[in-house]
Design an enzyme around this catalytic site. Sequence first.
Site, PDB file in Angstrom:
ATOM      1  N   ARG A   1       5.117   0.425  -5.888  1.00  0.00           N
ATOM      2  CA  ARG A   1       4.592  -0.723  -4.896  1.00  0.00           C
ATOM      3  C   ARG A   1       4.060  -1.861  -4.826  1.00  0.00           C
ATOM      4  O   ARG A   1       3.257  -2.708  -4.181  1.00  0.00           O
ATOM      5  CB  ARG A   1       4.636   0.338  -4.130  1.00  0.00           C
TER       6      ARG A   1
ATOM      7  N   ASN B   1      -1.555   2.619   5.346  1.00  0.00           N
ATOM      8  CA  ASN B   1      -0.817   0.764   5.266  1.00  0.00           C
ATOM      9  C   ASN B   1      -0.141   0.043   6.510  1.00  0.00           C
ATOM     10  O   ASN B   1       0.113   0.638   7.443  1.00  0.00           O
ATOM     11  CB  ASN B   1       0.588   1.666   4.601  1.00  0.00           C
ATOM     12  N   GLY B   2      -0.368  -1.042   6.464  1.00  0.00           N
ATOM     13  CA  GLY B   2       0.033  -2.016   7.711  1.00  0.00           C
ATOM     14  C   GLY B   2      -1.354  -2.914   8.029  1.00  0.00           C
ATOM     15  O   GLY B   2      -2.105  -2.953   7.694  1.00  0.00           O
TER      16      GLY B   2
ATOM     17  N   TRP C   1      -2.759  -2.703  -1.598  1.00  0.00           N
ATOM     18  CA  TRP C   1      -2.504  -4.090  -1.917  1.00  0.00           C
ATOM     19  C   TRP C   1      -3.388  -5.154  -0.791  1.00  0.00           C
ATOM     20  O   TRP C   1      -2.806  -4.799   0.447  1.00  0.00           O
ATOM     21  CB  TRP C   1      -1.216  -4.235  -1.986  1.00  0.00           C
TER      22      TRP C   1
ATOM     23  N   CYS D   1       0.683  -1.077  -0.322  1.00  0.00           N
ATOM     24  CA  CYS D   1       0.527  -0.294   0.539  1.00  0.00           C
ATOM     25  C   CYS D   1       0.782   1.365   0.147  1.00  0.00           C
ATOM     26  O   CYS D   1       1.604   1.138   0.409  1.00  0.00           O
ATOM     27  CB  CYS D   1      -0.908  -0.357   1.028  1.00  0.00           C
TER      28      CYS D   1
ATOM     29  N   GLU E   1      17.880 -17.932  -8.356  1.00  0.00           N
ATOM     30  CA  GLU E   1      17.206 -16.982  -8.815  1.00  0.00           C
ATOM     31  C   GLU E   1      16.896 -16.307 -10.371  1.00  0.00           C
ATOM     32  O   GLU E   1      16.064 -16.016  -9.950  1.00  0.00           O
ATOM     33  CB  GLU E   1      18.797 -15.769  -8.760  1.00  0.00           C
TER      34      GLU E   1
ATOM     35  N   LYS F   1       5.856  -4.552  -4.839  1.00  0.00           N
ATOM     36  CA  LYS F   1       7.742  -4.597  -4.814  1.00  0.00           C
ATOM     37  C   LYS F   1       8.137  -4.959  -3.185  1.00  0.00           C
ATOM     38  O   LYS F   1       9.406  -5.000  -3.625  1.00  0.00           O
ATOM     39  CB  LYS F   1       7.863  -2.864  -5.443  1.00  0.00           C
TER      40      LYS F   1
ATOM     41  N   HIS G   1      19.440 -38.120  -6.149  1.00  0.00           N
ATOM     42  CA  HIS G   1      18.926 -38.327  -5.431  1.00  0.00           C
ATOM     43  C   HIS G   1      17.164 -37.937  -5.650  1.00  0.00           C
ATOM     44  O   HIS G   1      16.151 -37.886  -3.781  1.00  0.00           O
ATOM     45  CB  HIS G   1      19.340 -37.735  -3.875  1.00  0.00           C
TER      46      HIS G   1
ATOM     47  N   GLU H   1       8.560 -15.704 -11.500  1.00  0.00           N
ATOM     48  CA  GLU H   1       7.366 -14.269 -11.199  1.00  0.00           C
ATOM     49  C   GLU H   1       7.164 -13.670 -11.731  1.00  0.00           C
ATOM     50  O   GLU H   1       6.167 -12.575 -11.907  1.00  0.00           O
ATOM     51  CB  GLU H   1       8.269 -13.753 -10.361  1.00  0.00           C
TER      52      GLU H   1
ATOM     53  N   LYS I   1      13.568 -15.533 -11.050  1.00  0.00           N
ATOM     54  CA  LYS I   1      12.779 -14.675 -11.856  1.00  0.00           C
ATOM     55  C   LYS I   1      12.009 -15.587 -13.517  1.00  0.00           C
ATOM     56  O   LYS I   1      10.937 -14.456 -13.546  1.00  0.00           O
ATOM     57  CB  LYS I   1      14.348 -13.993 -13.226  1.00  0.00           C
TER      58      LYS I   1
END
Length: 609
Positions: free
Chosen positions: A27, A100-101, A74, A2, A482, A604, A505, A489, A486
């Site tokens: 964000r 926000n929170g 969000w 948010c 990584e 983000k 294994h 997502e 990428k």
Amino acid sequence: MCGIVGYIGNDSAKNVIINGLRGLEYRGYDSAGIALGSRGRILVRKESGALENLEKKITKSEFDGKIGIGHTRWATHGSPTRENAHPHLSADGKIAVVHNGIIENYDELKPWLIENHHIEYRSETDTETIAHLIGVYYQGDLESAVKKAVLRMRGTYAFAAIAADEPNKIVAVRKDAPLIAGIGENCNYLASDIPALLKYTRDIYLIENDEMVILTKDEIKIYDADGTRVKREIMRVTWDADAAEKGGYEHFMMKEMCEQPDAIRKTLLPRIDNKGRIKLDGIKFEKDDLDVLDHIYIVACGTAYHAGLQGKSLFEKYVKIPTEVDLASEFRYRKPLVDNRTLFICISQSGETQDTLAALREAKKQGARILSICNAMGSSIARESDDVLYTWAGPEIAVASTKAYTTQLICLHLISMYMGRVRGTLPKVEFERIIEELKTLPEKAEETLKTENVMRELAEKFFIKEQIFYIGRGTDVGTAYEGSLKLKEISYINSFAIAAGELKHGTIALIRKQTLFFALATQDFLYEKMHSNIEEIKARNAHTVGITKDGNKRLAKICDEVVYIPKCSDEVASILAVIPLQLLAYHIAKLRKRDIDKPRNLAKSVTVE
Ligand code: M6R
């Protein structure tokens, strides 16, 4: 996550707030809203989806207020609908709040408000509770009503409130969620983050935890939890305004990938003096500080965690102190052995990731020294750390982290090498060799970006695949993780990364004809082992794309395709090897017509647990 924006001044608040919210789009959000104080009333408009939907609703001239607050949401409590979007109003519609929170005790407060004050809720959110609480306590003085409301609230928040009967002030409070106030001429601003205000001001106050800020058009007053007025230094933001824009690229992600050579240069070179020594701005560890340590923890989430995996090898190799890497979301729940002999390193681009922040606080409570690697100046993690080394990567807007990751790796090299020298565990000759290697990285990163054509062609060939594997050994394992993240997502293709030696294994059972593997083979000292692992998957008719250093002719003989990064030492190879994988993910996502900068369900900065 948010975002909050507030404005009070002589201009139309509507425009400033919408522009501010646009600056916070990175964000992540799924609805947006605005409340304006206008002619003794509060006008609210909110919409789910993109900001454009909201804008269409507020073109009418009735929106002429000079004070207002706005929000991008969000969803956490309640689905991303218009009803749940902020701002929320008190029962009489005279107080508006953006937040926000999370208000953790809203489920206790809500029944109390309903039973004792006959409040009817209009949304499923925790935030509506703040508006009602302030409404219940309001007797003509917003500041004192907010204070009373805060005493009832538990949780994390940065919220801002306006009152219809006091169109001359915005009152905001911060607790564990970012909040800044911006200084204008005959006007003032409020925001959860700097990019919201870059268009209007570069002079800001960082609001600390438990502080209340009151904005009028002529003044910004900050008070601590005891109600004492606080004198705060003005922070001048030096970011280039263009850095917050796409600068001609189709996506922020491409812009940010291409900025990597420069970001590496800026993060690295100022920290190496003309005698080739590492100078870490503001960070000083004496030999005694290091000798006392018996343990290093590196704690982070997502991409930053992958950087941490590389950090482990570096600290153990150069500093010779046992180093553990942990996911921040797991760290504090497993009763880690932390005390004053522990160095706790946390890595976070945003500096606001809730899990990482909570782990930091836990480690601090237990006596550890806290060193953070952050990209966001003045962020919560940076401020709560004993030492901070910034990645000078500039704002990273795309949800998929790229330049933050490569500069985090640079910081990990710098810190571990510096400590290795202070402690005497990294020989001078070895140190000098790696410094020389590091210095070549900006140019080599530039060179590596030229793999884009090859990666685009590979993307065209493989974008229809539903599953892709990534394997490697040593530091290539972190790079494989990584690369896989990428891809997942931003393209939504299922992918899996695994240490190559671990394949047999269990995971090898998944291989069928044409199963696609990206095999990282940048570690010369592990090459023979990796070669054998690739043989194993080839024998099962997998399709393999190798990634190795220029000059490796052997890999081409067993892989179907090979991508080359410039020649470099094993220690620094991971900083380059990730670049082709970022480019691959980008082009596959583009071919799949994904929303590259804002992938679904992601934000983000993850400021909830
Ligand atoms: O801001 P942080 O570095 O603390 O964020 C941690 C993760 O959420 C982040 O690295 C995430 O995995 C990336 N955006 C993925 O590209």
